[in-house]
Design a protein around this motif. Structure first.
Motif, PDB file in Angstrom:
ATOM      1  N   TRP A   1       0.823  -1.209   0.000  1.00 31.27           N
ATOM      2  CA  TRP A   1       0.000   0.000   0.000  1.00 31.27           C
ATOM      3  C   TRP A   1       0.851   1.251   0.000  1.00 31.27           C
ATOM      4  N   GLN A   2       0.206   2.332  -0.388  1.00 36.82           N
ATOM      5  CA  GLN A   2       0.781   3.677  -0.253  1.00 36.82           C
ATOM      6  C   GLN A   2      -0.391   4.644  -0.093  1.00 36.82           C
ATOM      7  N   TRP A   3      -0.551   5.188   1.118  1.00 42.25           N
ATOM      8  CA  TRP A   3      -1.684   6.042   1.437  1.00 42.25           C
ATOM      9  C   TRP A   3      -1.222   7.343   2.072  1.00 42.25           C
ATOM     10  N   SER A   4      -1.873   8.424   1.692  1.00 42.43           N
ATOM     11  CA  SER A   4      -1.726   9.713   2.371  1.00 42.43           C
ATOM     12  C   SER A   4      -3.136  10.237   2.640  1.00 42.43           C
ATOM     13  N   GLY A   5      -3.227  11.415   3.249  1.00 45.57           N
ATOM     14  CA  GLY A   5      -4.543  11.988   3.494  1.00 45.57           C
ATOM     15  C   GLY A   5      -4.854  12.094   4.972  1.00 45.57           C
TER      16      GLY A   5
ATOM     17  N   TRP B   1      -0.616 -18.142  11.892  1.00 43.23           N
ATOM     18  CA  TRP B   1      -0.334 -17.042  10.960  1.00 43.23           C
ATOM     19  C   TRP B   1       1.142 -16.699  11.055  1.00 43.23           C
ATOM     20  N   ARG B   2       1.824 -16.781   9.926  1.00 46.97           N
ATOM     21  CA  ARG B   2       3.221 -16.370   9.817  1.00 46.97           C
ATOM     22  C   ARG B   2       3.290 -15.260   8.775  1.00 46.97           C
ATOM     23  N   TYR B   3       3.843 -14.132   9.160  1.00 43.37           N
ATOM     24  CA  TYR B   3       3.859 -13.007   8.233  1.00 43.37           C
ATOM     25  C   TYR B   3       5.082 -12.132   8.480  1.00 43.37           C
ATOM     26  N   ALA B   4       5.366 -11.280   7.521  1.00 41.42           N
ATOM     27  CA  ALA B   4       6.450 -10.301   7.635  1.00 41.42           C
ATOM     28  C   ALA B   4       5.890  -8.937   7.274  1.00 41.42           C
ATOM     29  N   VAL B   5       6.330  -7.914   7.999  1.00 36.89           N
ATOM     30  CA  VAL B   5       5.925  -6.528   7.750  1.00 36.89           C
ATOM     31  C   VAL B   5       7.167  -5.758   7.321  1.00 36.89           C
ATOM     32  N   SER B   6       7.042  -4.970   6.259  1.00 34.60           N
ATOM     33  CA  SER B   6       8.185  -4.206   5.785  1.00 34.60           C
ATOM     34  C   SER B   6       8.605  -3.173   6.823  1.00 34.60           C
ATOM     35  N   PRO B   7       9.875  -2.763   6.807  1.00 32.74           N
ATOM     36  CA  PRO B   7      10.320  -1.739   7.750  1.00 32.74           C
ATOM     37  C   PRO B   7       9.549  -0.432   7.560  1.00 32.74           C
ATOM     38  N   ASP B   8       9.261   0.261   8.666  1.00 36.81           N
ATOM     39  CA  ASP B   8       8.588   1.558   8.645  1.00 36.81           C
ATOM     40  C   ASP B   8       7.348   1.535   7.750  1.00 36.81           C
ATOM     41  N   PRO B   9       6.340   0.707   8.098  1.00 29.56           N
ATOM     42  CA  PRO B   9       5.176   0.549   7.226  1.00 29.56           C
ATOM     43  C   PRO B   9       4.123   1.642   7.366  1.00 29.56           C
TER      44      PRO B   9
ATOM     45  N   ALA C   1       3.476   3.951   3.616  1.00 32.53           N
ATOM     46  CA  ALA C   1       3.752   2.983   2.561  1.00 32.53           C
ATOM     47  C   ALA C   1       4.382   1.751   3.181  1.00 32.53           C
ATOM     48  N   GLY C   2       3.888   0.582   2.816  1.00 32.53           N
ATOM     49  CA  GLY C   2       4.424  -0.638   3.392  1.00 32.53           C
ATOM     50  C   GLY C   2       3.913  -1.871   2.702  1.00 32.53           C
ATOM     51  N   ARG C   3       4.225  -3.000   3.302  1.00 34.75           N
ATOM     52  CA  ARG C   3       3.890  -4.285   2.701  1.00 34.75           C
ATOM     53  C   ARG C   3       3.759  -5.338   3.794  1.00 34.75           C
ATOM     54  N   LEU C   4       2.770  -6.212   3.624  1.00 37.25           N
ATOM     55  CA  LEU C   4       2.563  -7.364   4.499  1.00 37.25           C
ATOM     56  C   LEU C   4       2.634  -8.611   3.635  1.00 37.25           C
ATOM     57  N   ASP C   5       3.515  -9.547   3.996  1.00 36.74           N
ATOM     58  CA  ASP C   5       3.648 -10.817   3.284  1.00 36.74           C
ATOM     59  C   ASP C   5       3.307 -11.961   4.235  1.00 36.74           C
ATOM     60  N   THR C   6       2.234 -12.680   3.922  1.00 39.49           N
ATOM     61  CA  THR C   6       1.813 -13.841   4.704  1.00 39.49           C
ATOM     62  C   THR C   6       2.382 -15.090   4.062  1.00 39.49           C
ATOM     63  N   SER C   7       3.267 -15.770   4.781  1.00 36.79           N
ATOM     64  CA  SER C   7       3.849 -17.011   4.242  1.00 36.79           C
ATOM     65  C   SER C   7       2.979 -18.213   4.536  1.00 36.79           C
ATOM     66  N   ALA C   8       2.199 -18.189   5.632  1.00 34.80           N
ATOM     67  CA  ALA C   8       1.317 -19.306   5.959  1.00 34.80           C
ATOM     68  C   ALA C   8       0.205 -18.804   6.876  1.00 34.80           C
ATOM     69  N   TYR C   9      -1.034 -19.097   6.480  1.00 33.45           N
ATOM     70  CA  TYR C   9      -2.194 -18.686   7.264  1.00 33.45           C
ATOM     71  C   TYR C   9      -3.253 -19.769   7.191  1.00 33.45           C
ATOM     72  N   SER C  10      -3.862 -20.098   8.328  1.00 35.23           N
ATOM     73  CA  SER C  10      -4.919 -21.095   8.339  1.00 35.23           C
ATOM     74  C   SER C  10      -5.866 -20.852   9.507  1.00 35.23           C
TER      75      SER C  10
END
Length: 287
Positions: free
Chosen positions: A109-113, A153-161, A274-283
């Motif tokens: 994502w990339q959001w302002s406002g 749930w296994r996930y990674a969040v980008s730095p400074d999201p 601005a950031g990113r979430l990557d889910t490697s495994a979710y159930s």
């Protein structure tokens, strides 16, 4: 469903005032989801998915459309941009893999406002979402049946999201055959990660220990009751029985055991940045 705590970020409006707009917006979002299941939604101002930085559309399904959906077995990924009118930007979602009931997916994502209002809750949906659901979800279930709702749930969040959270969003109804017009009675959020000063609606009412972690409990009301469990330290690896949180609310007298759990969603609420979430495994498995 959340907002910044009023004192957290440069004198925001109160959380309750800022969030009341969601009630009407949710109905509009529901209609948009319906449209996205039968036709392409109007594209948001975003580039097409690509890698790196966006998902590879060649190898997997991806969407940058508001309320675009990606079927993934009993789940679907919903690019839920319900609050986009409070800002400018874009968000994309994609799938990466599915093995049985375990899925991998991501969003960027990339959001302002308006910085105290949520722009999106892109998430994996199991069950009800303002009327629409996949088959074989095992939902709804009555709380008094005390069935386990185990999740990993296994996930990674980008730095400074930016200002955001990663959370489960559970919806409760007082009837079993809920449809799009049936407003929920309760929303239960379980925050596992937060950044940029994001905080939940309402007032803190206690602290509980569940699943080997400590959670602050907040409660508020926006036409339905909102119960938010906020983990006191961030994590990117989750193994929980979500029924433990529902049972804790019943023991406190906050939720009736006659209610039905109609939906389990998991994703990220984004305010700005601005950031990113990557889910490697979710159930999710309903016992």
């Amino acid at each position: 469903m959340s907002d910044l705590m009023p004192s957290r970020r440069r004198g925001r409006r109160t959380a309750l005032t800022a969030r009341t707009a969601r009630i009407g917006t949710a109905v509009a979002a529901a209609l948009a989801v319906a449209a996205s299941l039968t036709a392409a939604s109007t594209a948001s101002a975003a580039p097409s998915p690509r890698a790196p930085g966006k998902a590879s559309a060649k190898a997997s399904a991806g969407t940058c459309d508001a309320f675009g959906t990606i079927p993934m077995g009993k789940y679907y990924v919903n690019n839920n941009l319900w609050g986009q009118d409070s800002g400018q930007g874009w968000q994309c979602a994609w799938d990466t893999h599915r093995s049985g009931d375990t899925i991998g997916w991501g969003t960027e994502w990339q959001w302002s406002g308006v910085s105290h209002e949520v722009k999106s809750f892109t998430s994996a949906v199991l069950g009800w979402h303002w009327g629409w659901q996949s088959d074989a979800t095992e939902l709804p279930v009555r709380l008094s049946d005390n069935r386990s709702v185990r999740t990993s749930w296994r996930y990674a969040v980008s730095p400074d999201p930016g200002t955001m959270n990663v959370a489960y969003d559970l919806w409760l109804h007082d009837r079993v055959a809920e449809d799009w017009e049936d407003q929920p009675t309760d929303e239960v959020m379980i925050w596992t990660y937060r950044s940029g000063g994001a905080g939940p609606l309402g007032q803190k009412t206690g602290t509980v220990n569940i699943g080997g972690a400590t959670w602050d409990l907040y409660q508020g009301d926006i036409g339905w009751k909102v119960h938010s469990f906020v983990r006191t330290s961030n994590t990117t690896s989750v193994d929980l029985d979500l029924n433990d949180f529902l049972r804790a609310l019943q023991q406190r007298g906050s939720v009736s055991p006659a209610k039905y759990l109609s939906s389990v969603q998991a994703g990220t609420e984004v305010f700005t940045g601005a950031g990113r979430l990557d889910t490697s495994a979710y159930s999710v498995d309903v016992g």
